[in-house]
Design a protein around this motif. Structure first.
Motif, PDB file in Angstrom:
ATOM      1  N   UNK A   9       0.828  -1.203   0.000  1.00 47.95           N
ATOM      2  CA  UNK A   9       0.000   0.000   0.000  1.00 47.95           C
ATOM      3  C   UNK A   9       0.866   1.257   0.000  1.00 47.95           C
ATOM      4  N   UNK A  10       0.306   2.384  -0.484  1.00 53.10           N
ATOM      5  CA  UNK A  10       1.047   3.656  -0.422  1.00 53.10           C
ATOM      6  C   UNK A  10       1.398   4.037   1.012  1.00 53.10           C
ATOM      7  N   UNK A  11       0.515   3.684   1.960  1.00 54.29           N
ATOM      8  CA  UNK A  11       0.801   3.989   3.361  1.00 54.29           C
ATOM      9  C   UNK A  11       2.057   3.267   3.836  1.00 54.29           C
ATOM     10  N   UNK A  39       6.962  10.862  15.177  1.00 54.10           N
ATOM     11  CA  UNK A  39       5.630  10.854  15.794  1.00 54.10           C
ATOM     12  C   UNK A  39       4.541  10.943  14.725  1.00 54.10           C
ATOM     13  N   UNK A  40       4.781  11.707  13.671  1.00 49.81           N
ATOM     14  CA  UNK A  40       3.842  11.759  12.558  1.00 49.81           C
ATOM     15  C   UNK A  40       3.756  10.401  11.860  1.00 49.81           C
ATOM     16  N   UNK A  41       4.903   9.767  11.697  1.00 46.61           N
ATOM     17  CA  UNK A  41       4.948   8.444  11.058  1.00 46.61           C
ATOM     18  C   UNK A  41       4.162   7.426  11.879  1.00 46.61           C
ATOM     19  N   UNK A  42       4.333   7.452  13.192  1.00 45.99           N
ATOM     20  CA  UNK A  42       3.621   6.511  14.066  1.00 45.99           C
ATOM     21  C   UNK A  42       2.116   6.718  13.952  1.00 45.99           C
ATOM     22  N   UNK A  45       1.070   5.187  10.698  1.00 44.38           N
ATOM     23  CA  UNK A  45       1.206   3.735  10.737  1.00 44.38           C
ATOM     24  C   UNK A  45       0.114   3.092  11.578  1.00 44.38           C
ATOM     25  N   UNK A  46      -0.172   3.687  12.731  1.00 44.73           N
ATOM     26  CA  UNK A  46      -1.209   3.130  13.607  1.00 44.73           C
ATOM     27  C   UNK A  46      -2.572   3.121  12.911  1.00 44.73           C
ATOM     28  N   UNK A  47      -2.879   4.209  12.202  1.00 46.75           N
ATOM     29  CA  UNK A  47      -4.189   4.318  11.560  1.00 46.75           C
ATOM     30  C   UNK A  47      -4.275   3.442  10.310  1.00 46.75           C
ATOM     31  N   UNK A  48      -3.222   3.414   9.514  1.00 50.11           N
ATOM     32  CA  UNK A  48      -3.278   2.717   8.229  1.00 50.11           C
ATOM     33  C   UNK A  48      -2.935   1.230   8.336  1.00 50.11           C
ATOM     34  N   UNK A  49      -2.027   0.891   9.244  1.00 53.32           N
ATOM     35  CA  UNK A  49      -1.526  -0.485   9.308  1.00 53.32           C
ATOM     36  C   UNK A  49      -1.873  -1.191  10.615  1.00 53.32           C
ATOM     37  N   UNK A  59       8.845   1.971  13.960  1.00 51.55           N
ATOM     38  CA  UNK A  59       8.794   3.423  14.182  1.00 51.55           C
ATOM     39  C   UNK A  59       8.881   3.743  15.670  1.00 51.55           C
ATOM     40  N   UNK A  60       8.279   2.900  16.500  1.00 52.35           N
ATOM     41  CA  UNK A  60       8.335   3.139  17.947  1.00 52.35           C
ATOM     42  C   UNK A  60       9.743   2.898  18.505  1.00 52.35           C
ATOM     43  N   UNK A  61      10.457   1.936  17.945  1.00 54.25           N
ATOM     44  CA  UNK A  61      11.855   1.756  18.346  1.00 54.25           C
ATOM     45  C   UNK A  61      12.661   2.996  17.982  1.00 54.25           C
TER      46      UNK A  61
END
Length: 201
Positions: A9-11, A39-42, A45-49, A59-61
C-alpha cells in the motif's frame, strides 16, 4: 484490505520512507526534527496499518532511540518497555530485543549501571542465538555492555571486552565496523583512564 495489499500500500511505502528519514535526521544530530517526524509516522502507521504491524513497531523503536538521544531517558525507557511488553509473545522478535537493549541503556543513564548490566547480560545470549555472535547488533550490545562495566569501575573487564571488539572490527567487512571500532576505542580509553586513577589512589 488483505495482507498483500497492506504490504504494497502507499501507506506502507510512506511509513518506510518516514522511518528512513527520521533515522537520517538522527544520524545528522537533528533529534528534535527526528522526533517530530517519527511521531507523525507513528500516527499514520497506527491508523493505516495498525499498532501491531512491524513497521509501526519499528517506528516506535526509532522514537525510543530519538528520546534517548535527546537525554529523555525515562521517556525512552517507557516507550521501549511498552513496545517490548506488547511483543513479548512473539518468539525471537528482533524489535522486542532492540527495545529491551535500549531499556538497559536508559536505565544506565538514569544512574543504575548495575541493573543495566544485569539486563545486558540477560540479553546477550538471545542476541547471539538470534542474530549470531559476530552480527553487528550483537557486537553493539557487547560494546554497550563494556561501557556499562566502565561505569561500574570494572575497568579490567571493560578493557578486555573492548580489545576483543577492536579485533573483531578490524577483521570485519561490515559497514558498521568503523562505528564499532570507535565505540570500542572510547571504551578502552575510559577503562585505561579508570585503571590509572585506581592505581594512583
Amino acid at each position: 484490505m488483505g495482507f498483500l495489499d497492506r504490504l504494497s500500500s502507499p501507506e506502507t511505502a510512506g511509513v518506510q520512507r518516514g522511518i528512513r528519514q527520521a533515522q537520517s535526521l538522527l544520524h545528522e544530530d537533528r533529534p528534535q526534527e527526528a522526533e517530530t517526524l517519527i511521531r507523525q509516522v507513528i500516527d499514520v502507521a497506527d491508523k493505516a496499518l495498525g499498532p501491531a504491524h512491524q513497521l509501526a513497531a519499528t517506528a516506535r523503536v526509532v522514537l525510543a532511540t530519538v528520546l534517548f538521544a535527546l537525554g529523555r531517558y525515562e521517556e525512552a525507557e517507557t516507550e521501549a518497555h511498552d513496545l517490548a511488553a506488547h511483543r513479548a509473545q512473539r518468539p525471537d522478535d528482533h524489535l522486542a530485543l532492540a527495545a529491551l537493549a535500549l531499556c538497559a541503556l536508559a536505565v544506565r543513564e538514569q544512574g543504575d549501571p548495575a541493573e543495566a548490566l544485569r539486563r545486558q547480560d540477560e540479553l546477550l545470549p538471545f542476541y547471539e542465538r538470534i542474530h549470531a555472535p559476530e552480527h553487528p547488533l550483537t557486537l553493539k550490545l557487547r560494546a554497550d555492555r563494556a561501557h556499562t562495566l566502565n561505569r561500574l569501575e570494572r575497568y579490567e573487564e571493560a578493557a578486555t571486552e573492548c580489545r576483543a571488539l577492536l579485533a573483531l572490527a578490524a577483521a570485519s567487512k561490515e559497514p558498521t565496523a568503523g562505528a564499532l571500532a570507535r565505540k570500542a576505542e572510547d571504551g578502552l580509553a575510559a577503562a585505561r583512564a579508570g585503571q590509572s586513577v585506581s592505581e594512583d589512589a
